[in-house]
Write an enzyme that holds these catalytic residues in place. Structure first.
Site, mmCIF file in Angstrom:
data_model
loop_
_atom_site.group_PDB
_atom_site.id
_atom_site.type_symbol
_atom_site.label_atom_id
_atom_site.label_comp_id
_atom_site.label_asym_id
_atom_site.label_seq_id
_atom_site.Cartn_x
_atom_site.Cartn_y
_atom_site.Cartn_z
ATOM 1 N N HIS A 58 0.818 -1.211 0.000
ATOM 2 C CA HIS A 58 0.000 0.000 0.000
ATOM 3 C C HIS A 58 0.855 1.265 0.000
ATOM 4 C CE1 HIS A 58 -3.759 2.189 0.724
ATOM 5 N NE2 HIS A 58 -3.083 2.942 1.564
ATOM 6 N N HIS A 107 -9.960 2.941 -0.144
ATOM 7 C CA HIS A 107 -10.068 2.511 1.257
ATOM 8 C C HIS A 107 -10.931 1.249 1.264
ATOM 9 C CE1 HIS A 107 -9.449 4.146 5.524
ATOM 10 N NE2 HIS A 107 -8.308 4.216 4.890
#
EC number: 6.3.5.3
Length: 752
Positions: A58, A107
């Site tokens: 990420h 998200h």
């Protein structure tokens, strides 16, 4: 952790054989070995925590970097580009001394675990990225992908996600002007919650994330640091979901929009008084990210006293403080002489602010706890020199069979009655039905500058009340097209977003993206990713729209089942005067309807094939980016010169979907004539790209058609705005009230 058992740098050098939980923190064996090699010793617990979150997929983009380089190498920066890839968000010049920053982030994983807070903190995080560039946020958007609309778990996830986005964005006072909602069974265990934001500033107000100037102070301000979200976005988004590993589902961050609103105002006031040298928001990887990135981008080193970090939980270990992803926190670099004033502004806005360190002459990031050194690293090795993987990729062996299963062979309606029934089924299917149940939970008009918002083709906000200068943003993606052909599918997403912006009358200027894919350890997924990136880079080169930045979300996969490859593309456009915008509503009886572009038999991945036959196969529509560019130029010119009163791009659901939406939006019907050379079915349902439908005042018909003819764009008169029905001559009539009932009733029936 007691003082006696503190793992200091000295202790690490003396105890090389201590077992460390590198695997539990998401590092691979060779990555842990590399950390040891970089440091010349084993890492301390705190250093291990920092490397593990910063080298996660990420944060480090370790599987995607080799492909993302194309955005810099292939796509030329145009004159508008002020800040490009590598910063918190891209920045473009929109004229009159204004700069606009925009970005979309994912998200996804947190929103599946805890839908409300996962989605809410996604909004909060993207807004802080915008503030960190020096801009005032002016709008948010939210492209969403959910599992099957009738699946019980979708009823858990979607309402929570929508409430989270609305609860946070509405509380911040930011209009939600655009987005998407797509349902597909492939997203059942991995819904996609992408959040975007736009911010506005003057050119001279741009700020970057760098710590420079020896002796300058590092100030942490905003919320206290707690135990929520430790390893949240960073590690959670770097693994596939696996029910047997609860450790892969760590705490989701908890948001407080009112604290964030104070943070926005406090930060902007500090910017206005020129108090800030460098700034970084605390998002994924928290303090580990903020300190290492600020130091890495600056010209010196950094010393941080971790004891001075304000805590919500006094039992947190130094590792936990460094990894915490508590929300509503920022880190600023401030000259010593200005610290007092900076702290006074924070106090005025009731924002906790603490000096936690300073910029040093050296080139090391040093972090202390109880007077002992627990981190001593070269910040570049943490923030920017992590692993880079050239993961194997290969076209999957099932791709040929998928493409050979041509949607053109599916049974078509046998007569006019069946054609009418299929239109009703299409416009009331979950993906084509009205999303008002969702968008009505968002405040779209707060601040008073929204001029277009959902369900329009694009969201548009005015940024200068005097001149009417405005910006438009469209987000598009079609995972079904990308599954059939990821290169073409990614270009179709780019083309649709570009077309949507142009349809509103704004000139497309720049691109950001959010690339959502399965596990990079699967060669088929990596092939999809590589092809999609290549498609966007080649497409942006052809359209002349630079990529200003973006986000990659991998491991959207449960077990062996990956989501459809879902590149979401955002295109930002600029319009000189929002009063000249083009809405989508057919608002005036008697206006002429023109279809722009070429219609072919293209049904692979179409809304018709999904809604009527639950089928996915064949090839997606062909892409012609030169045609998209021409169509865009004509839509912008026609809007500026008052030649058209309404425009709607043709995409999912084809012409009949676009006409239905424009008729319902304006409250007027339409009489349509099937053009020569087309059958009614292809005319209504084809999803050929590079097309739009426009309504033209009769007084402007000759001027408009002459322009299209001279420029070489096919423009076919297909009907007139009239009455309170949609009539396809020689086929069927559908009253608007019947259409409205099924189109607007479908989603509330599932979720209300």
């Amino acid at each position: 952790m007691s003082h006696a058992s503190l793992d200091t740098v000295d202790n690490a050098a003396k105890t090389p054989d201590v077992e460390q939980p590198w695997k539990e923190l998401g590092l691979k064996e060779d990555e842990y070995a590399r950390v040891r090699e970089i440091l010349g010793r084993r890492p301390t617990g705190a250093e291990l925590a920092m490397y593990s979150v910063m080298w996660s997929e990420h944060c480090s983009y370790k599987s995607s970097k080799v492909h993302l380089r194309q955005f810099g190498a292939k796509v030329p920066k145009n004159d508008a580009m002020l800040v490009g890839i590598g910063e918190n968000a891209g920045v473009v010049d929109v004229g009159e001394g204004y700069a606009v920053t925009f970005k979309v982030e994912s998200h996804n994983h947190p929103s599946y675990v805890e839908p409300y807070q996962g989605a809410a903190t996604g909004v909060g995080g993207i807004v802080r990225d915008i503030i960190a560039m020096g801009a005032r946020p002016v709008a948010v958007v939210d492209p969403l992908r959910m599992g099957a609309a009738d699946h019980p778990d979708t009823k858990r996830v979607l309402p929570g996600v929508v409430a989270g986005i609305g609860g946070y964005g509405n509380s911040l006072g930011l209009p939600n002007i655009g987005g998407e909602l797509v349902f597909d069974a492939c997203y059942q265990g991995n819904p996609l919650v992408n959040a975007g934001a736009i911010g506005v500033m003057r050119h001279e107000d741009i700020h970057l994330a760098k710590a420079s100037g020896s002796g300058n102070k590092i100030i942490l301000y905003g919320a206290r640091t707690g135990g929520d979200g430790i390893g949240g976005a960073s590690i959670l988004a770097s693994e596939t979901f696996d029910a047997t590993k609860p450790s892969k589902r760590p705490a989701v961050q908890v948001g407080d929009p009112f604290q964030e609103k104070l943070l926005i105002e406090c930060t902007l006031e500090a910017f206005a008084e020129k108090l800030v040298v460098g700034i970084q928001d605390l998002g994924a990887a928290g303090l580990s990210c903020a300190t290492s990135e600020l130091a890495s981008n600056g010209s010196g080193g950094m010393r941080v006293e971790l004891d001075d970090v304000p805590l919500r939980d006094s039992t947190l270990s130094p590792e936990e403080i460094l990894m915490s992803e508590s929300q509503e926190r920022m880190c600023a670099v401030v000259e010593e002489a200005k610290v007092e004033r900076f702290l006074a502004i924070c106090e005025k806005w009731d924002v906790i602010a603490t000096v936690v360190g300073e910029v040093t002459d050296g080139d090391r990031l040093e972090i202390f706890w109880h007077g002992e050194k627990i981190v001593d690293v070269d910040p570049r090795t943490v923030a920017h020199e992590g692993p880079v993987y050239e993961r194997p990729y290969a076209r999957p062996d099932w791709q040929d069979a998928l493409q050979a299963d041509d949607a053109a062979r599916l049974p078509r309606p046998a007569d006019a009655q069946e054609l009418r029934a299929q239109v009703l089924k299409l416009v009331s299917s979950p993906n084509q039905a009205s999303k008002a149940w969702v968008t009505d939970q968002y405040d779209r008009f707060v601040q008073g500058n929204t001029v277009l918002a959902q369900p329009e083709d694009t969201g548009m906000v005015r940024i200068n009340e005097e001149t009417g200068l405005g910006v438009a943003l469209a987000n598009d993606g079609n995972g079904r097209f990308a599954k059939l052909d990821p290169y073409t599918g990614a270009q179709l997403a780019l083309a649709e977003a570009y077309r949507n912006v142009a349809a509103s009358g704004a000139r497309p200027l720049a691109v950001s993206d959010c690339l959502n894919f399965g596990s990079p350890e699967d060669p088929a997924v990596m092939w999809q990713f590589a092809e999609a990136v290549r498609g966007i880079a080649d497409g942006c080169l052809q359209l002349g729209t630079p990529v200003t930045g973006g986000n990659v979300s991998l491991y959207n996969q449960t077990g062996e089942a990956a989501i459809h490859p879902t590149p979401v593309v955002s295109v930002l456009g600029v319009i000189d005067d929002v009063a000249r915008r083009t809405p989508m509503a057919f608002a005036e009886d008697g206006q002429l309807l023109y279809l722009l572009g070429d219609t072919r038999e293209e049904f692979g991945g179409s809304a018709w094939s999904q809604a009527i036959h639950d089928h996915l196969g064949g090839l997606p529509p062909a892409v012609d980016l030169d045609r998209e560019k021409l169509l865009g130029e004509i839509l912008v010119s026609a809007s500026r010169d008052g030649m058209i009163d309404a425009a709607h791009d043709l995409s999912d659901g084809g012409l009949i979907q676009a006409v239905t939406e424009s008729c319902l939006r304006g409250g007027n019907g339409a009489r349509l004539i099937v053009p020569d050379g087309l059958d009614a079915f292809t005319f209504l349902f084809s999803e050929s790209a590079g097309r739009a439908v426009v309504s033209v005042p009769r007084s402007e018909e000759m001027r408009f058609t002459d322009m299209c003819k001279v420029r070489g764009l096919p423009a076919t008169r297909i009907g007139v705005v009239d009455g309170d029905v949609i009539e396809v001559q020689g086929e069927f009539t559908l009253p608007l009230e019947e259409l409205r009932s099924v189109h607007e009733g479908a989603i509330p029936a599932l979720f209300a």
